[in-house]
Design a protein around this motif. Sequence first.
Motif, PDB file in Angstrom:
ATOM      1  N   LEU A  61     -25.134 -19.620  -8.580  1.00  0.00           N
ATOM      2  CA  LEU A  61     -24.447 -20.227  -7.964  1.00  0.00           C
ATOM      3  C   LEU A  61     -22.843 -19.726  -7.378  1.00  0.00           C
ATOM      4  O   LEU A  61     -21.784 -19.537  -6.767  1.00  0.00           O
ATOM      5  CB  LEU A  61     -24.233 -21.544  -7.500  1.00  0.00           C
ATOM      6  N   VAL A  62     -22.361 -19.911  -8.992  1.00  0.00           N
ATOM      7  CA  VAL A  62     -20.693 -18.995  -9.484  1.00  0.00           C
ATOM      8  C   VAL A  62     -20.911 -17.504  -8.989  1.00  0.00           C
ATOM      9  O   VAL A  62     -20.037 -17.494  -8.468  1.00  0.00           O
ATOM     10  CB  VAL A  62     -20.624 -19.319 -10.841  1.00  0.00           C
ATOM     11  N   ARG A  63     -21.774 -17.505  -9.478  1.00  0.00           N
ATOM     12  CA  ARG A  63     -21.743 -15.342  -9.838  1.00  0.00           C
ATOM     13  C   ARG A  63     -21.917 -15.022  -8.206  1.00  0.00           C
ATOM     14  O   ARG A  63     -21.291 -14.538  -7.590  1.00  0.00           O
ATOM     15  CB  ARG A  63     -23.271 -14.830 -10.086  1.00  0.00           C
ATOM     16  N   HIS A  64     -22.673 -15.652  -7.057  1.00  0.00           N
ATOM     17  CA  HIS A  64     -22.570 -15.041  -5.894  1.00  0.00           C
ATOM     18  C   HIS A  64     -21.923 -16.515  -5.171  1.00  0.00           C
ATOM     19  O   HIS A  64     -22.010 -16.157  -3.834  1.00  0.00           O
ATOM     20  CB  HIS A  64     -23.821 -15.180  -5.140  1.00  0.00           C
ATOM     21  N   HIS A  65     -20.676 -17.113  -5.343  1.00  0.00           N
ATOM     22  CA  HIS A  65     -20.730 -17.661  -4.697  1.00  0.00           C
ATOM     23  C   HIS A  65     -19.364 -17.246  -3.219  1.00  0.00           C
ATOM     24  O   HIS A  65     -18.980 -18.118  -2.838  1.00  0.00           O
ATOM     25  CB  HIS A  65     -19.392 -18.742  -5.213  1.00  0.00           C
ATOM     26  N   LEU A  66     -19.424 -16.299  -3.202  1.00  0.00           N
ATOM     27  CA  LEU A  66     -18.533 -15.382  -2.482  1.00  0.00           C
ATOM     28  C   LEU A  66     -19.393 -14.373  -1.570  1.00  0.00           C
ATOM     29  O   LEU A  66     -18.994 -14.076  -0.449  1.00  0.00           O
ATOM     30  CB  LEU A  66     -17.414 -14.248  -2.602  1.00  0.00           C
ATOM     31  N   ILE A  68     -14.523 -20.973 -12.865  1.00  0.00           N
ATOM     32  CA  ILE A  68     -14.312 -20.586 -13.729  1.00  0.00           C
ATOM     33  C   ILE A  68     -13.759 -19.321 -14.580  1.00  0.00           C
ATOM     34  O   ILE A  68     -12.925 -19.519 -15.761  1.00  0.00           O
ATOM     35  CB  ILE A  68     -15.277 -21.490 -14.333  1.00  0.00           C
ATOM     36  N   GLY A  69     -14.268 -18.435 -13.824  1.00  0.00           N
ATOM     37  CA  GLY A  69     -13.872 -17.159 -14.508  1.00  0.00           C
ATOM     38  C   GLY A  69     -13.004 -16.837 -14.307  1.00  0.00           C
ATOM     39  O   GLY A  69     -12.302 -15.594 -15.159  1.00  0.00           O
ATOM     40  N   LYS A  70     -11.663 -17.285 -13.685  1.00  0.00           N
ATOM     41  CA  LYS A  70     -10.523 -16.848 -13.396  1.00  0.00           C
ATOM     42  C   LYS A  70      -9.667 -16.844 -14.803  1.00  0.00           C
ATOM     43  O   LYS A  70      -8.393 -16.138 -14.518  1.00  0.00           O
ATOM     44  CB  LYS A  70      -9.664 -17.091 -12.013  1.00  0.00           C
ATOM     45  N   GLY A  71      -9.710 -17.440 -15.955  1.00  0.00           N
ATOM     46  CA  GLY A  71      -9.586 -17.153 -16.686  1.00  0.00           C
ATOM     47  C   GLY A  71      -9.275 -16.179 -17.720  1.00  0.00           C
ATOM     48  O   GLY A  71      -8.517 -15.899 -18.759  1.00  0.00           O
ATOM     49  N   TRP A  72     -10.482 -14.682 -17.068  1.00  0.00           N
ATOM     50  CA  TRP A  72     -10.970 -13.609 -17.957  1.00  0.00           C
ATOM     51  C   TRP A  72     -10.623 -12.970 -17.135  1.00  0.00           C
ATOM     52  O   TRP A  72     -10.712 -12.814 -16.012  1.00  0.00           O
ATOM     53  CB  TRP A  72     -12.129 -13.784 -18.208  1.00  0.00           C
ATOM     54  N   ASP A 121     -13.455  -9.355 -12.826  1.00  0.00           N
ATOM     55  CA  ASP A 121     -14.235 -10.219 -11.876  1.00  0.00           C
ATOM     56  C   ASP A 121     -14.912 -11.247 -12.613  1.00  0.00           C
ATOM     57  O   ASP A 121     -15.011 -11.600 -13.023  1.00  0.00           O
ATOM     58  CB  ASP A 121     -15.933  -9.245 -11.271  1.00  0.00           C
ATOM     59  N   HIS A 122     -13.869 -11.830 -11.597  1.00  0.00           N
ATOM     60  CA  HIS A 122     -13.916 -13.655 -12.283  1.00  0.00           C
ATOM     61  C   HIS A 122     -15.939 -14.274 -11.290  1.00  0.00           C
ATOM     62  O   HIS A 122     -16.142 -14.945 -12.653  1.00  0.00           O
ATOM     63  CB  HIS A 122     -12.833 -13.915 -11.837  1.00  0.00           C
ATOM     64  N   SER A 123     -16.287 -13.040 -10.859  1.00  0.00           N
ATOM     65  CA  SER A 123     -17.659 -14.249 -11.066  1.00  0.00           C
ATOM     66  C   SER A 123     -18.887 -14.190 -11.308  1.00  0.00           C
ATOM     67  O   SER A 123     -19.088 -14.797 -11.937  1.00  0.00           O
ATOM     68  CB  SER A 123     -17.804 -13.884  -9.164  1.00  0.00           C
ATOM     69  N   VAL A 124     -18.474 -12.555 -12.195  1.00  0.00           N
ATOM     70  CA  VAL A 124     -18.639 -12.349 -13.441  1.00  0.00           C
ATOM     71  C   VAL A 124     -19.190 -13.169 -14.270  1.00  0.00           C
ATOM     72  O   VAL A 124     -19.688 -13.396 -14.939  1.00  0.00           O
ATOM     73  CB  VAL A 124     -18.924 -10.682 -13.279  1.00  0.00           C
TER      74      VAL A 124
END
Length: 820
Positions: free
Chosen positions: A502-507, A466-470, A473-476
């Motif tokens: 989970l979102v922060r560390h999904h990669l 969801i952070g890819k709209g900002w 770093d999309h994870s942050v």
Amino acid sequence: MTSTDVRDEAEDSGPSGYAAARLRLLTEGARSGPPRRAALSGLTDDWLAGLFTAAAPGLRGASLIAVGGYGRGELSPRSDLDLVLLHDGSDPEAVAALADRLWYPVWDLGLALDHSVRTPAEARRTAGEDLKVQLGLLDARHLAGDLGLTAALRTTVLADWRNQAPRRLPELQELCAERAERQGELQYLLEPDLKEARGGLRDATALRAVAASWLADAPREGLDDARRRLLDVRDALHLATGRATDRLALQEQDQVAAELGLLDADTLLRQVYEAARVISYASDVTWREVSRVLRSRSVRPRLRAMLGGGKPATERSPLAEGVVEQEGEAVLARAARPERDPVLPLRAAAAAAQAGLPLSLHAVRRLAATVRPLPTPWPAEAREQLVTLLGSGRPTVEVWEALEAEGLVSRLLPDWERVRCRPQRNAVHVWTVDRHLIETAVRASEFTRRVSRPDLLLVAALLHDIGKGWPGDHSVAGEIIAQDVAARIGFDRADSAVLAALVRHHLLLVETATRRDLDDPATVRLVARAVGTQSTLELLHALTEADALATGPAAWSSWRGSLVADLVRRVSAVLAGDVPEDAPATAAAVVTAEQERLALESVATGGPVLALRAQTEPPAGDTAEAPDGPEPLGVELLIAVPDQPGVLPAVAGVLAVHRLTVRTAELRALELPDGVEGSVLLLDWRVAAEYGSLPQATRLRADLVRALDGSLDIAARLAERDAAYPRRRGVVAPPPRVTVHPAASRHATVIEVRAQDAPGLLFRIGRALEDAGVLMRSAHVSTLGANAVDAFYVTGPEGDPLPGEEAVAVARKLEETLRG
């Protein structure tokens, strides 16, 4: 200059006047879009009518008709002229002469022409035999000659179309499906065909044909605007390229965006995707309605006969509170009150997905028009219905698209708007950001039995990107958004923190497993510290696999899965209290029998020894949909070579010379059995031939021997090959980036390279590190689509990690080399 002025100029000067007026019209910066297309069509109408009148002043029983896109008045700058010369058959010689006087001036101006000469009976017969001809004639428009002849043909063709609709519409639907299979979905392609791809201009035309049949109709809201936007983009594409093309190639997107006054190519693609999504959704609804009507027509006569001629009642089966099934769709119950029931949209969507049914257009529109917003935080039922919807598997996609088409998703989750239709300029990804999130939830639904909190897994799948709209770093960015969304939809503080983590560390797991040395305890401790608990690790493992499977074929394999599983096992041990001691810098992994054999042979011969074999593996249990046959992993190449400088660049260079693409690679030192002197490096590669068959192992070994002793100039060979092939236009890749990860290992310095994959890249990296005077302890190379992400564990001459400033200097020098 007005449209009238342009037409006057064309009429006064004949073909040359038309050409000048056409050029003037297309270069007018102030006019674009529908006005320009209408003006171009009108200008062309007048010119062709003038040609017709001049060529056959006294001829009767003939008319000139525009069909297809020209018939609709949708002439783009490089569009074909679709024309039919219609005649009554009374004077074939005069008609043939007229055709020559019409077609040759068009060809002389270099305009593309699709033409035919037919009598009404021939036109009708051809339309009956060829669906594409019939579709073109549905848009027939009179240009010149006998108006009665044209009108009669239009009336006949339209009547035939309506009479034959029960037979021809399924044929049209099949034609659309076959085209979609070939061309893909416009709303997800990085280089879409604006006309042929699903959701493109062909589908918009098909919807017009369905409406003309009177059998069914498309949802009209937004459809005309979507069609207009695609036509505007095609106009700009024609002007930017000077060609009659419908494919929006990557290298032309910035220019097309500028032509349309848009910010950048991403903004352009997002508008294209939004338009395609409207047309695709309208197509889904329309073809579903066509099938329902045709099915109803075939069943009702028999039912009426059984019931004595009475009209049968429509069966309605309950699905959930306020939701019923009717004629293969989920619809609102008669007693439903959306204005009093804010949870109804999610309940209806979950019920439809659980039943494997589409959510009816009428139901979605009624919900969008009347439902009240949910309170903050959401009631427990709303959260549970969202989780149920996300856990319904493949049917979730169609139901979610229905909600999104009417704006309900953005009303439920305002942060969704930033990722909606957002392109991903990465060859690994096959979906836009929003569709990828839904696909991840679909994949995660397969793993809900593996975790203790399936609700957290499914919501994390929905939010992980969801952070890819900002910016940044999309994870942050996503961590912050996920925390807010989790609280808004009613999760407590502890669960919200887990979702944010989970979102922060999904990669974290896949990047660590494929780019770090798992035998280094520091690697495992870093992951354990980030994850924190066993339950979070369990969720993160399932999310990692779901995310990769939803990304595309290049993002996951049994090999990657085994690496991630190994890392999870090690981290789980640490979280359970089994803290590993720091391994010595020379520690080695377990050596297989084959590796030991190769190593001993290398020591005995004093040179490289290799084994080359094809690798295929079955799907990893129930962790993925089983493909047809085994999963291809390329070819495994094992090389043992006495430890010496230049091994990595030598091997990488030989592979590049033989046109072998490196998918993964590992380099490490082997510990030999007691009593065996010497040190051996083992290189484990997975490679694939760029084209043709694999080279023989004996040739590879011979060239490797020459590369190691310096008699084979790898750099010169690669330079000669590059010079022999002209550089092609393509995507301008971002520059390579080289970074140092000082905390990743206690025994070595980890240097990570991210760059565009290219032949000889690994050779250049290895040579640059050799030139820097560092020793390579191990290497972990991976390729994702067009991107290479490689990690190198290096030390100084004495085997210690590089001092901070020296490590930075080595990384900077390597980056300069790769950019040069």
